[in-house]
Motif scaffolding. Sequence first.
Motif, PDB file in Angstrom:
ATOM      1  N   VAL A  38      -3.769   8.143   4.657  1.00  0.00           N
ATOM      2  CA  VAL A  38      -2.378   8.403   4.282  1.00  0.00           C
ATOM      3  C   VAL A  38      -1.486   7.270   4.766  1.00  0.00           C
ATOM      4  O   VAL A  38      -0.596   6.797   4.036  1.00  0.00           O
ATOM      5  CB  VAL A  38      -1.907   9.754   4.871  1.00  0.00           C
ATOM      6  CG1 VAL A  38      -0.404   9.921   4.704  1.00  0.00           C
ATOM      7  CG2 VAL A  38      -2.639  10.908   4.198  1.00  0.00           C
ATOM      8  N   THR A  39      -1.711   6.815   6.006  1.00  0.00           N
ATOM      9  CA  THR A  39      -0.906   5.725   6.549  1.00  0.00           C
ATOM     10  C   THR A  39      -1.095   4.455   5.744  1.00  0.00           C
ATOM     11  O   THR A  39      -0.134   3.739   5.442  1.00  0.00           O
ATOM     12  CB  THR A  39      -1.284   5.473   8.024  1.00  0.00           C
ATOM     13  OG1 THR A  39      -1.089   6.671   8.769  1.00  0.00           O
ATOM     14  CG2 THR A  39      -0.435   4.366   8.621  1.00  0.00           C
ATOM     15  N   SER A  40      -2.345   4.176   5.381  1.00  0.00           N
ATOM     16  CA  SER A  40      -2.624   2.995   4.579  1.00  0.00           C
ATOM     17  C   SER A  40      -1.946   3.082   3.221  1.00  0.00           C
ATOM     18  O   SER A  40      -1.356   2.106   2.737  1.00  0.00           O
ATOM     19  CB  SER A  40      -4.138   2.842   4.400  1.00  0.00           C
ATOM     20  OG  SER A  40      -4.437   1.755   3.560  1.00  0.00           O
ATOM     21  N   GLU A  41      -1.992   4.277   2.616  1.00  0.00           N
ATOM     22  CA  GLU A  41      -1.345   4.469   1.325  1.00  0.00           C
ATOM     23  C   GLU A  41       0.166   4.345   1.450  1.00  0.00           C
ATOM     24  O   GLU A  41       0.831   3.739   0.600  1.00  0.00           O
ATOM     25  CB  GLU A  41      -1.725   5.845   0.755  1.00  0.00           C
ATOM     26  CG  GLU A  41      -1.089   6.183  -0.583  1.00  0.00           C
ATOM     27  CD  GLU A  41      -1.586   5.307  -1.719  1.00  0.00           C
ATOM     28  OE1 GLU A  41      -0.949   5.321  -2.782  1.00  0.00           O
ATOM     29  OE2 GLU A  41      -2.595   4.587  -1.530  1.00  0.00           O
ATOM     30  N   LYS A  42       0.709   4.898   2.551  1.00  0.00           N
ATOM     31  CA  LYS A  42       2.156   4.809   2.758  1.00  0.00           C
ATOM     32  C   LYS A  42       2.581   3.363   2.954  1.00  0.00           C
ATOM     33  O   LYS A  42       3.616   2.934   2.434  1.00  0.00           O
ATOM     34  CB  LYS A  42       2.553   5.649   3.978  1.00  0.00           C
ATOM     35  CG  LYS A  42       4.051   5.698   4.218  1.00  0.00           C
ATOM     36  CD  LYS A  42       4.388   6.600   5.400  1.00  0.00           C
ATOM     37  CE  LYS A  42       5.904   6.638   5.628  1.00  0.00           C
ATOM     38  NZ  LYS A  42       6.253   7.505   6.773  1.00  0.00           N
ATOM     39  N   ARG A  52       1.052   0.789   1.767  1.00  0.00           N
ATOM     40  CA  ARG A  52       0.948   0.134   0.461  1.00  0.00           C
ATOM     41  C   ARG A  52       2.164   0.444  -0.408  1.00  0.00           C
ATOM     42  O   ARG A  52       2.741  -0.459  -1.039  1.00  0.00           O
ATOM     43  CB  ARG A  52      -0.319   0.605  -0.259  1.00  0.00           C
ATOM     44  CG  ARG A  52      -0.567  -0.109  -1.591  1.00  0.00           C
ATOM     45  CD  ARG A  52      -1.662   0.580  -2.384  1.00  0.00           C
ATOM     46  NE  ARG A  52      -1.262   1.896  -2.831  1.00  0.00           N
ATOM     47  CZ  ARG A  52      -0.462   2.121  -3.879  1.00  0.00           C
ATOM     48  NH1 ARG A  52       0.041   1.113  -4.559  1.00  0.00           N
ATOM     49  NH2 ARG A  52      -0.149   3.347  -4.226  1.00  0.00           N
ATOM     50  N   ILE A  53       2.580   1.709  -0.392  1.00  0.00           N
ATOM     51  CA  ILE A  53       3.748   2.095  -1.187  1.00  0.00           C
ATOM     52  C   ILE A  53       5.006   1.413  -0.665  1.00  0.00           C
ATOM     53  O   ILE A  53       5.820   0.899  -1.445  1.00  0.00           O
ATOM     54  CB  ILE A  53       3.916   3.635  -1.168  1.00  0.00           C
ATOM     55  CG1 ILE A  53       2.753   4.296  -1.916  1.00  0.00           C
ATOM     56  CG2 ILE A  53       5.245   4.051  -1.780  1.00  0.00           C
ATOM     57  CD1 ILE A  53       2.727   5.802  -1.790  1.00  0.00           C
ATOM     58  N   ASN A  54       5.158   1.392   0.672  1.00  0.00           N
ATOM     59  CA  ASN A  54       6.333   0.735   1.247  1.00  0.00           C
ATOM     60  C   ASN A  54       6.353  -0.750   0.915  1.00  0.00           C
ATOM     61  O   ASN A  54       7.417  -1.324   0.641  1.00  0.00           O
ATOM     62  CB  ASN A  54       6.362   0.941   2.766  1.00  0.00           C
ATOM     63  CG  ASN A  54       6.723   2.353   3.155  1.00  0.00           C
ATOM     64  OD1 ASN A  54       7.365   3.063   2.378  1.00  0.00           O
ATOM     65  ND2 ASN A  54       6.334   2.784   4.335  1.00  0.00           N
ATOM     66  N   THR A  55       5.178  -1.370   0.954  1.00  0.00           N
ATOM     67  CA  THR A  55       5.096  -2.790   0.592  1.00  0.00           C
ATOM     68  C   THR A  55       5.468  -2.990  -0.869  1.00  0.00           C
ATOM     69  O   THR A  55       6.207  -3.919  -1.220  1.00  0.00           O
ATOM     70  CB  THR A  55       3.675  -3.317   0.841  1.00  0.00           C
ATOM     71  OG1 THR A  55       3.352  -3.169   2.228  1.00  0.00           O
ATOM     72  CG2 THR A  55       3.567  -4.783   0.461  1.00  0.00           C
ATOM     73  N   GLU A  56       4.977  -2.089  -1.721  1.00  0.00           N
ATOM     74  CA  GLU A  56       5.292  -2.187  -3.145  1.00  0.00           C
ATOM     75  C   GLU A  56       6.788  -2.025  -3.388  1.00  0.00           C
ATOM     76  O   GLU A  56       7.390  -2.777  -4.163  1.00  0.00           O
ATOM     77  CB  GLU A  56       4.517  -1.119  -3.911  1.00  0.00           C
ATOM     78  CG  GLU A  56       4.807  -1.098  -5.410  1.00  0.00           C
ATOM     79  CD  GLU A  56       4.023  -0.030  -6.139  1.00  0.00           C
ATOM     80  OE1 GLU A  56       4.627   0.724  -6.923  1.00  0.00           O
ATOM     81  OE2 GLU A  56       2.807   0.043  -5.920  1.00  0.00           O
ATOM     82  N   LEU A  57       7.399  -1.044  -2.717  1.00  0.00           N
ATOM     83  CA  LEU A  57       8.829  -0.821  -2.894  1.00  0.00           C
ATOM     84  C   LEU A  57       9.638  -1.996  -2.368  1.00  0.00           C
ATOM     85  O   LEU A  57      10.663  -2.374  -2.944  1.00  0.00           O
ATOM     86  CB  LEU A  57       9.245   0.474  -2.188  1.00  0.00           C
ATOM     87  CG  LEU A  57       8.671   1.758  -2.782  1.00  0.00           C
ATOM     88  CD1 LEU A  57       9.078   2.957  -1.942  1.00  0.00           C
ATOM     89  CD2 LEU A  57       9.135   1.947  -4.218  1.00  0.00           C
ATOM     90  N   ASP A  58       9.182  -2.577  -1.253  1.00  0.00           N
ATOM     91  CA  ASP A  58       9.874  -3.733  -0.702  1.00  0.00           C
ATOM     92  C   ASP A  58       9.804  -4.909  -1.668  1.00  0.00           C
ATOM     93  O   ASP A  58      10.789  -5.629  -1.871  1.00  0.00           O
ATOM     94  CB  ASP A  58       9.250  -4.111   0.643  1.00  0.00           C
ATOM     95  CG  ASP A  58      10.019  -5.214   1.346  1.00  0.00           C
ATOM     96  OD1 ASP A  58      11.239  -5.035   1.564  1.00  0.00           O
ATOM     97  OD2 ASP A  58       9.422  -6.259   1.667  1.00  0.00           O
ATOM     98  N   ILE A  59       8.627  -5.106  -2.277  1.00  0.00           N
ATOM     99  CA  ILE A  59       8.489  -6.173  -3.272  1.00  0.00           C
ATOM    100  C   ILE A  59       9.399  -5.898  -4.467  1.00  0.00           C
ATOM    101  O   ILE A  59      10.038  -6.812  -5.005  1.00  0.00           O
ATOM    102  CB  ILE A  59       7.018  -6.298  -3.723  1.00  0.00           C
ATOM    103  CG1 ILE A  59       6.149  -6.797  -2.560  1.00  0.00           C
ATOM    104  CG2 ILE A  59       6.887  -7.238  -4.912  1.00  0.00           C
ATOM    105  CD1 ILE A  59       4.670  -6.764  -2.851  1.00  0.00           C
ATOM    106  N   ALA A  60       9.448  -4.615  -4.885  1.00  0.00           N
ATOM    107  CA  ALA A  60      10.301  -4.249  -6.021  1.00  0.00           C
ATOM    108  C   ALA A  60      11.769  -4.564  -5.728  1.00  0.00           C
ATOM    109  O   ALA A  60      12.499  -5.069  -6.591  1.00  0.00           O
ATOM    110  CB  ALA A  60      10.138  -2.773  -6.344  1.00  0.00           C
ATOM    111  N   LYS A  61      12.210  -4.262  -4.498  1.00  0.00           N
ATOM    112  CA  LYS A  61      13.597  -4.573  -4.127  1.00  0.00           C
ATOM    113  C   LYS A  61      13.858  -6.068  -4.190  1.00  0.00           C
ATOM    114  O   LYS A  61      14.912  -6.517  -4.656  1.00  0.00           O
ATOM    115  CB  LYS A  61      13.885  -4.049  -2.724  1.00  0.00           C
ATOM    116  CG  LYS A  61      13.959  -2.544  -2.622  1.00  0.00           C
ATOM    117  CD  LYS A  61      14.261  -2.117  -1.196  1.00  0.00           C
ATOM    118  CE  LYS A  61      14.234  -0.608  -1.049  1.00  0.00           C
ATOM    119  NZ  LYS A  61      14.522  -0.183   0.327  1.00  0.00           N
TER     120      LYS A  61
END
Length: 370
Positions: A118-122, A124-133
């Motif tokens: 879950v932490t790894s997935e979170k 990954r999602i946070n990294t993706e959202l940061d890239i999106a921003k």
Amino acid sequence: MAILTGIVAFYTDPTSISNTSEFWGIIYINISVVLIIFYIMSVLFLWYIEKNITTPIESISEITDDYTNDDDNIENSEKIISEIKNFTEDKGEIGILANSLEKMIINLENYMEKLRKVTSEKERINTELDIAKKIQESILPNKFPAFPNKVEFDVYAMSKSAEKVGGGDFYDFFLIDENHLAIVIADVSDKGIPAALFMMIAKTLIKSNLLNENTPDEAFFNANNQLCEDNDQNMFVTAWMGVLEIDTGKFTFVNAGHNPPILKDNEKSVWLKSSPGFVLGGIKDIKYLQNKITLKPGDRLLLYTDGVTEAINNKEEFFGEKRLIETFDKKGDSQIKEVLDSIKDDIDLFAGDIDQFDDITMLILEYKKE
């Protein structure tokens, strides 16, 4: 031998003991024997407790301490479990305790494994959202004043990404030629990197179609068809676009399912409503209806996304269109940057400690030509 004979005689016939001192001597000997037997039984009992209870508990306690205090053991739980298994065959309380501890470690390891995933997935999602921003921020025009050599109009815009999402909103403004200014605001249906990439494509297509001398309705028609191609993710864009003829104030606009902007003249603010067309990227060959007005000197036009009106407070109330138009009226005569900053401040004050759940994007155009 005489004492032993006296003890036997005492138990077989107490009346045979006539001497008082001999009587008490026998009593003392009996007490001593009882105490010795009690002492021996106590030692044996303590030895049994030590061997079968205290030592196993201490061993289990040490294993538990090693497990909880040593990160390597947490990663290598098989070794710990094998040590505990030495006690699980016990049929008493120690066996119950060891079995319980073994189950606890297995359950804990399973939980830790799930937590790691879950932490790894979170992450990954946070990294993706940061890239999106970062994608969103990098492609939005953010240098102001945007057209320092143009005194006929002024434009200012801002976009504040939500903390946990990003990449959905965009705005744009650019000169089609020396006498025509285009302004666009839009909101992609999804969030994250896919939305950020879709946003880039939509922004590019709208701009390129306008620069190719298409009218606003034609630009939306072509952009919609292009976005529908290979749209496997079924994403779409709500968008609003207007083109200002700078020397006359004529303003042509078209709506693709987006919030209507607010027009403020010298008297009051009103919604610049029109028949909204279908969203971009949904269905091919959709026709979009153009609308026209003429802006007067001093008129201001506020474009925004639904993150503005749908900002929520701790009472689960929306900021809403009424508060938005009241704030725009209240600050409408300030510099356009101050107007947007004031609206954003009012939204933050309204929301309080509630996290922003959607992007907040606004653009304001002021027509100045006399």
